[in-house]
Design an enzyme around this catalytic site. Structure first.
Site, PDB file in Angstrom:
ATOM      1  N   GLY A 175       0.832  -1.202   0.000  1.00  0.00           N
ATOM      2  CA  GLY A 175       0.000   0.000   0.000  1.00  0.00           C
ATOM      3  C   GLY A 175       0.863   1.247   0.000  1.00  0.00           C
ATOM      4  O   GLY A 175       1.971   1.274  -0.529  1.00  0.00           O
ATOM      5  N   GLY A 176       0.327   2.293   0.627  1.00  0.00           N
ATOM      6  CA  GLY A 176       1.027   3.571   0.655  1.00  0.00           C
ATOM      7  C   GLY A 176       2.403   3.479   1.293  1.00  0.00           C
ATOM      8  O   GLY A 176       3.255   4.337   1.066  1.00  0.00           O
ATOM      9  N   GLY A 410      22.880  13.654 -29.995  1.00  0.00           N
ATOM     10  CA  GLY A 410      22.368  14.168 -28.721  1.00  0.00           C
ATOM     11  C   GLY A 410      22.923  13.381 -27.544  1.00  0.00           C
ATOM     12  O   GLY A 410      23.129  13.933 -26.454  1.00  0.00           O
ATOM     13  N   ALA A 411      23.179  12.101 -27.789  1.00  0.00           N
ATOM     14  CA  ALA A 411      23.691  11.274 -26.699  1.00  0.00           C
ATOM     15  C   ALA A 411      25.108  11.709 -26.310  1.00  0.00           C
ATOM     16  O   ALA A 411      25.500  11.609 -25.144  1.00  0.00           O
ATOM     17  CB  ALA A 411      23.669   9.807 -27.096  1.00  0.00           C
TER      18      ALA A 411
HETATM   19  C1  HXC Z   1      -3.379  -4.154  11.387  1.00  0.00           C
HETATM   20  C2  HXC Z   1      -2.250  -5.998  10.677  1.00  0.00           C
HETATM   21  C3  HXC Z   1      -2.024  -5.400   9.425  1.00  0.00           C
HETATM   22  C4  HXC Z   1      -2.538  -4.092   9.214  1.00  0.00           C
HETATM   23  C5  HXC Z   1      -1.110  -7.335   9.397  1.00  0.00           C
HETATM   24  N1  HXC Z   1      -1.670  -7.189  10.604  1.00  0.00           N
HETATM   25  N2  HXC Z   1      -1.316  -6.247   8.657  1.00  0.00           N
HETATM   26  N3  HXC Z   1      -2.919  -5.372  11.646  1.00  0.00           N
HETATM   27  N4  HXC Z   1      -3.213  -3.500  10.240  1.00  0.00           N
HETATM   28  N5  HXC Z   1      -2.339  -3.439   8.070  1.00  0.00           N
HETATM   29  C6  HXC Z   1      -1.691  -8.162  11.700  1.00  0.00           C
HETATM   30  C7  HXC Z   1      -2.555  -9.352  11.370  1.00  0.00           C
HETATM   31  O1  HXC Z   1      -3.896  -9.087  11.714  1.00  0.00           O
HETATM   32  C8  HXC Z   1      -1.935 -10.393  12.265  1.00  0.00           C
HETATM   33  O2  HXC Z   1      -2.365 -10.180  13.575  1.00  0.00           O
HETATM   34  C9  HXC Z   1      -0.468 -10.055  12.246  1.00  0.00           C
HETATM   35  O3  HXC Z   1      -0.384  -8.700  11.805  1.00  0.00           O
HETATM   36  C10 HXC Z   1       0.317 -10.890  11.271  1.00  0.00           C
HETATM   37  O4  HXC Z   1      -0.348 -10.874  10.028  1.00  0.00           O
HETATM   38  P1  HXC Z   1      -0.662 -12.183   9.209  1.00  0.00           P
HETATM   39  O5  HXC Z   1      -1.680 -11.836   8.197  1.00  0.00           O
HETATM   40  O6  HXC Z   1      -0.955 -13.322  10.141  1.00  0.00           O
HETATM   41  O7  HXC Z   1       0.737 -12.457   8.525  1.00  0.00           O
HETATM   42  P2  HXC Z   1       1.047 -13.013   7.081  1.00  0.00           P
HETATM   43  O8  HXC Z   1       0.223 -14.212   6.788  1.00  0.00           O
HETATM   44  O9  HXC Z   1       2.513 -13.149   7.015  1.00  0.00           O
HETATM   45  O10 HXC Z   1       0.591 -11.874   6.057  1.00  0.00           O
HETATM   46  C11 HXC Z   1       1.255 -10.644   6.081  1.00  0.00           C
HETATM   47  C12 HXC Z   1       0.527  -9.640   5.179  1.00  0.00           C
HETATM   48  C13 HXC Z   1      -0.979  -9.627   5.575  1.00  0.00           C
HETATM   49  C14 HXC Z   1       0.679 -10.069   3.719  1.00  0.00           C
HETATM   50  C15 HXC Z   1       1.183  -8.303   5.365  1.00  0.00           C
HETATM   51  O11 HXC Z   1      -1.082  -9.449   6.993  1.00  0.00           O
HETATM   52  C16 HXC Z   1      -1.721  -8.521   4.915  1.00  0.00           C
HETATM   53  O12 HXC Z   1      -2.146  -8.647   3.767  1.00  0.00           O
HETATM   54  N6  HXC Z   1      -1.946  -7.448   5.652  1.00  0.00           N
HETATM   55  C17 HXC Z   1      -2.715  -6.322   5.148  1.00  0.00           C
HETATM   56  C18 HXC Z   1      -1.923  -5.549   4.142  1.00  0.00           C
HETATM   57  C19 HXC Z   1      -2.650  -4.318   3.763  1.00  0.00           C
HETATM   58  O13 HXC Z   1      -3.602  -4.364   2.933  1.00  0.00           O
HETATM   59  N7  HXC Z   1      -2.301  -3.192   4.416  1.00  0.00           N
HETATM   60  C20 HXC Z   1      -2.968  -1.954   4.251  1.00  0.00           C
HETATM   61  C21 HXC Z   1      -2.474  -1.351   2.984  1.00  0.00           C
HETATM   62  S1  HXC Z   1      -3.236   0.164   2.693  1.00  0.00           S
HETATM   63  P3  HXC Z   1      -2.774 -11.385  14.575  1.00  0.00           P
HETATM   64  O14 HXC Z   1      -3.043 -10.721  15.864  1.00  0.00           O
HETATM   65  O15 HXC Z   1      -3.942 -12.043  13.955  1.00  0.00           O
HETATM   66  O16 HXC Z   1      -1.582 -12.261  14.576  1.00  0.00           O
HETATM   67  C22 HXC Z   1      -2.124   1.220   3.211  1.00  0.00           C
HETATM   68  C23 HXC Z   1      -2.578   2.607   3.029  1.00  0.00           C
HETATM   69  C24 HXC Z   1      -1.503   3.537   3.459  1.00  0.00           C
HETATM   70  O17 HXC Z   1      -1.099   0.914   3.668  1.00  0.00           O
HETATM   71  C25 HXC Z   1      -1.709   4.836   2.795  1.00  0.00           C
HETATM   72  C26 HXC Z   1      -0.645   5.769   3.168  1.00  0.00           C
HETATM   73  C27 HXC Z   1      -0.564   6.882   2.217  1.00  0.00           C
END
Ligand code: HXC
Length: 520
Positions: A175-176, A410-411
């Site tokens: 993401g971001g 040019g290069a």
């Molecule tokens: C809160 C999160 C989290 C998140 C992971 N966790 N990402 N908690 N916010 N963004 C937590 C999970 O709930 C889990 O908690 C623990 O971290 C480990 O994650 P898992 O999923 O069990 O690990 P894994 O299987 O290795 O997968 C990792 C991952 C997946 C691929 C990163 O967690 C995932 O897809 N996360 C979301 C990614 C995402 O979409 N992020 C937001 C992007 S938008 P528990 O307690 O259950 O163990 C963004 C906008 C920003 O970032 C904009 C800024 C400009």
């Protein structure tokens, strides 16, 4: 003096608490992290810094969002370790995300910690290294999390050109979150365990119906060979941290500093006989540009960046007589060394880094021109090629250019010619500096004569020889002062050593302006 039991108990409790903070998400999650081939946030820090020099800041920081039961899950440190220490004896600031704490996700306080460490790095003139291992914006914190990212991006931008910023991607970076590394100067990825993408495979499937795996979408190889996001790909966390330590040794701590000089062996200053055989006289024959680079820089000192991206141009740091320099070289083994969109952008960004951080530029030229083609034109070669022209023109660091063979059109101008402010341009005797190569030129200039000749092929050959004799050599450019000297190729290194030394106190006054408008 009697011992104050209460004070002792308090201190013991403090040490227990600090040990708990260091455990992050706990032993089980740390073991899971190691089982994936990743080091923990603290192991990375311990490995990176000179032994015993790391000082943590904000270890007791906690999140303050009450939603979704987050407070019960809260842990001191809020999923990121920040602080400073020494690398090779020099001050460096760091943030290291802890995937074992809420997936290393970025909430309000997490982001504040990183931005604050960056602020300290800028104030104290030290590089900032960001170890990324995070699930991105902490979903439960909503706007607090977005605000945290905003703070980090703002801090990255304020620090740009003031201190070197290096991102290591050692896990997910989704993401971001990718835009912080995207702003920094260098992005190092770890093969197999790191990913970077704006939207993941599931979102892509639902929006565009494309099937793609995480690795295909944003793995290290993709960002090295296709997107140009990665500066370097390493096989493990340790290798990545070692590489960054080496990289730091070539960089000044900030924009007011110069990189530390290192010792070099006098033997490596000697003339290289190989120089007469590396570059073939036949301009159509490719050769290994790395052999030329090795022959002019201190032995073993070349560190390449973006090595598998736009391989028609080579960039990297090296040392000449112990001084850190930036090398830019056309690579005739790839696309004949032509400049294209990717090569122009790759080199331009590197030139700007070197200029921002007082690193002299050494440009090795063997370029037949810009790559022709509809794809290049539609891809914006005009504005991308302009970036390289702009970057070289804008650079005020010492600029040393050696024309090895071809320098056409040019290069030629673009590859740090005298016209863009090169301090010294040296040419080898076989250099061909002209508007275009002999074959192309005679087909235009002598088309009628060739067509009307009794033997057109013979006439074409005659015209080519005439053009080569008259234009495709370094004498005309030297006679006009665009080449300072035509040198024996074996003396290239010793010439560069002398010129570089003479330029180390170079000063240039540029007109005051907020900033130029580089064609982005
Ligand atoms: C809160 C999160 C989290 C998140 C992971 N966790 N990402 N908690 N916010 N963004 C937590 C999970 O709930 C889990 O908690 C623990 O971290 C480990 O994650 P898992 O999923 O069990 O690990 P894994 O299987 O290795 O997968 C990792 C991952 C997946 C691929 C990163 O967690 C995932 O897809 N996360 C979301 C990614 C995402 O979409 N992020 C937001 C992007 S938008 P528990 O307690 O259950 O163990 C963004 C906008 C920003 O970032 C904009 C800024 C400009």
């Amino acid at each position: 003096m009697s011992v104050d039991i209460k004070a002792v108990e308090r201190v013991e409790e403090l040490h227990r608490q600090k040990a708990a903070v260091k455990l992050g998400g706990g032993v089980k999650r740390q073991d899971e992290q190691r089982a994936r081939g990743k080091m923990t946030a603290w192991e990375r820090i311990d490995y990176f810094f000179d032994s015993g020099t790391f000082v943590e800041i904000g270890g007791f920081t906690e999140l303050r969002t009450p939603h979704f039961g987050l407070l019960e899950k809260a842990l001191p440190g809020d999923g990121v370790v920040t602080g400073f220490g020494k690398v090779g004896g020099r001050l460096v600031y760091v943030s290291s995300q802890d995937f074992t704490v809420l997936g290393g996700s970025v909430g309000e306080m997490h982001g504040k910690k990183i931005a604050y460490a960056m602020k300290l790095a800028v104030q104290n003139g030290a590089p900032f290294v960001c170890l990324n291992d995070s699930g991105g914006a902490r979903i439960q914190e909503g706007i607090g999390s977005l605000c945290a990212y905003g703070d980090v991006f703002f801090a990255n931008t304020q620090a740009s050109g003031v201190i070197p910023q290096i991102s290591l991607i050692m896990g997910p970076c989704a993401g971001g979150a990718v835009y912080s590394p995207g702003i920094t100067d260098f992005v190092v990825m770890v093969e197999g365990t790191s990913n970077m993408f704006i939207t993941g495979p599931q979102v892509i499937k639902s929006v565009t119906n494309e099937d793609v795996t995480m690795e295909e979408l944003g793995g290290a190889d993709v960002h090295m060979s296709r997107s140009g996001v990665a500066t370097k790909v390493c096989r493990s966390d340790q290798e990545a941290l070692d590489w960054v330590k080496q990289l730091l040794s070539y960089l000044p701590s900030n924009n007011l500093d110069v990189a530390p000089a290192s010792r070099f062996s006098l033997a490596s200053s000697e003339a290289s006989e190989d120089m007469l055989s590396i570059v073939p006289s036949n301009g159509n024959k490719p050769y290994d540009i790395y052999e030329v680079i090795s022959a002019v820089v201190d032995a073993g000192s070349f560190v390449e960046l973006q090595e598998n991206y736009a391989r028609n141009i080579v960039i990297g740091f090296a040392r000449i007589a112990g001084r850190s320099v930036g090398i830019v070289a056309n690579a005739p083994g790839e696309l004949a060394g032509c400049l294209d969109v990717d090569a122009s952008v790759k080199a331009a960004r590197f030139v700007r880094f070197c200029d921002a951080f007082n690193t002299p530029l050494v440009t090795l030229v063997d370029v037949p021109g810009f790559l022709p083609g509809v794809e290049q034109e539609y891809g914006g070669i005009i504005r991308h090629g302009a970036k390289l022209l702009y970057a070289y023109s804008e650079a005020v660091v010492p600029k040393l250019t050696v024309v090895l063979r071809k320098a056409y059109g040019g290069a030629y101008i673009c590859m740090c010619s005298k016209h863009l402010g090169a301090d010294v341009v040296l040419a080898w005797p076989g250099a061909e500096i002209a508007v275009m190569g002999p074959e192309g030129a005679v087909n235009i200039v002598f088309r009628k004569e060739i067509q009307e000749a009794d033997s057109p092929e013979e006439k074409r050959r005659e015209c080519i020889d005439h053009y080569t004799e008259k234009f495709a050599n370094p004498r005309i450019a030297a006679s006009l002062g665009y080449v300072d000297d035509i040198i024996d190729p074996r003396e290239t290194r010793s010439q560069l050593v002398k010129h570089l030394e003479s330029l180390m106190r170079k000063r240039v006054d540029t007109p005051k302006r907020r900033h130029g408008n580089i064609p982005l």
